[in-house]
Write a protein that holds these residues in place. Structure first.
Motif, PDB file in Angstrom:
ATOM      1  N   PHE A  38       0.852  -1.175   0.000  1.00  0.00           N
ATOM      2  CA  PHE A  38       0.000   0.000   0.000  1.00  0.00           C
ATOM      3  C   PHE A  38       0.895   1.235   0.000  1.00  0.00           C
ATOM      4  O   PHE A  38       2.046   1.165   0.363  1.00  0.00           O
ATOM      5  N   GLN A  92       0.163   4.031   1.805  1.00  0.00           N
ATOM      6  CA  GLN A  92       0.018   4.822   3.018  1.00  0.00           C
ATOM      7  C   GLN A  92       0.200   3.960   4.257  1.00  0.00           C
ATOM      8  O   GLN A  92      -0.120   2.784   4.265  1.00  0.00           O
ATOM      9  N   GLU A  93       0.674   4.567   5.304  1.00  0.00           N
ATOM     10  CA  GLU A  93       0.790   3.957   6.620  1.00  0.00           C
ATOM     11  C   GLU A  93       1.473   2.590   6.601  1.00  0.00           C
ATOM     12  O   GLU A  93       0.936   1.598   7.069  1.00  0.00           O
ATOM     13  N   LYS A 124      -6.382  -3.341   6.027  1.00  0.00           N
ATOM     14  CA  LYS A 124      -5.089  -3.525   6.685  1.00  0.00           C
ATOM     15  C   LYS A 124      -4.547  -4.889   6.287  1.00  0.00           C
ATOM     16  O   LYS A 124      -5.255  -5.879   6.284  1.00  0.00           O
ATOM     17  N   LYS A 182      -4.747   1.322   4.425  1.00  0.00           N
ATOM     18  CA  LYS A 182      -5.152   2.318   3.431  1.00  0.00           C
ATOM     19  C   LYS A 182      -6.672   2.357   3.353  1.00  0.00           C
ATOM     20  O   LYS A 182      -7.332   1.340   3.491  1.00  0.00           O
ATOM     21  N   THR A 183      -7.208   3.536   3.091  1.00  0.00           N
ATOM     22  CA  THR A 183      -8.634   3.687   2.876  1.00  0.00           C
ATOM     23  C   THR A 183      -9.008   3.019   1.557  1.00  0.00           C
ATOM     24  O   THR A 183      -8.336   3.200   0.543  1.00  0.00           O
ATOM     25  N   VAL A 221     -11.347   0.828   5.864  1.00  0.00           N
ATOM     26  CA  VAL A 221      -9.896   0.857   5.951  1.00  0.00           C
ATOM     27  C   VAL A 221      -9.395  -0.576   5.864  1.00  0.00           C
ATOM     28  O   VAL A 221      -9.778  -1.427   6.672  1.00  0.00           O
TER      29      VAL A 221
END
Length: 155
Positions: free
Chosen positions: A13, A15-16, A121, A142-143, A119
């Motif tokens: 992903f 993000q994050e 994960k 991520k969304t 979301v």
């Protein structure tokens, strides 16, 4: 090398992304890996399971690791989940001089809206079967928009 495992997390992903690893592990010694399933894959999740494994396989192969059915130098497994979270947005403002309704603090027209967002994960773990210890763990969140284009969610 350790960069292989960092890249894997970034590929999952955008993000994050987080990861951690065993600093005493000799990552150069790992040449093969095999998949382990932490749980039985429900029929409705089989396409997602194949997509996740295909994406991770591609990253590991690109770094020189070869997938085997048994006897791998690494055991690779994952867990995935989609949770729902509330997102709040405020629209409008506070009237008056300075934007706060003047010295008396009278509010203007402010509207708060909320939405439920999905979301996703993904957590990937790699363990050394010889030592029975986890040597690398990465996670990404991520969304997602589950109802939209599945190709976008795959990426």
């Amino acid at each position: 090398t350790l960069t292989l495992f960092v890249c894997l997390g970034a590929a999952a992903f955008a993000q994050e992304v987080q990861f951690d690893y065993d600093r005493s592990a000799d990552f150069a010694a790992y040449k093969t890996y095999q998949w382990v399933d932490y749980r039985e894959v429900p029929v409705g999740d089989q396409i997602l399971d194949r997509d996740i494994k295909r994406a991770i396989d591609a990253q590991l192969a690109g770094k020189g690791l070869r997938r085997v059915d048994s006897g791998g130098d690494l055991l690779v497994g994952y867990q995935a989940a989609v949770s729902q979270e509330k997102e709040f947005n405020s629209l409008g403002g506070w009237g008056g001089p300075g934007g706060w309704g003047g010295p008396w603090g009278h509010g203007g027209n402010t509207r708060v809206t909320s939405a439920t967002i999905d979301v996703g994960k993904l957590v990937v773990g790699m363990s050394d079967p010889a030592t029975k210890k986890l040597v690398w763990r990465g996670s990404a969140a991520k969304t997602l928009d589950i109802k939209k284009d599945p190709d976008k969610n795959y990426r």
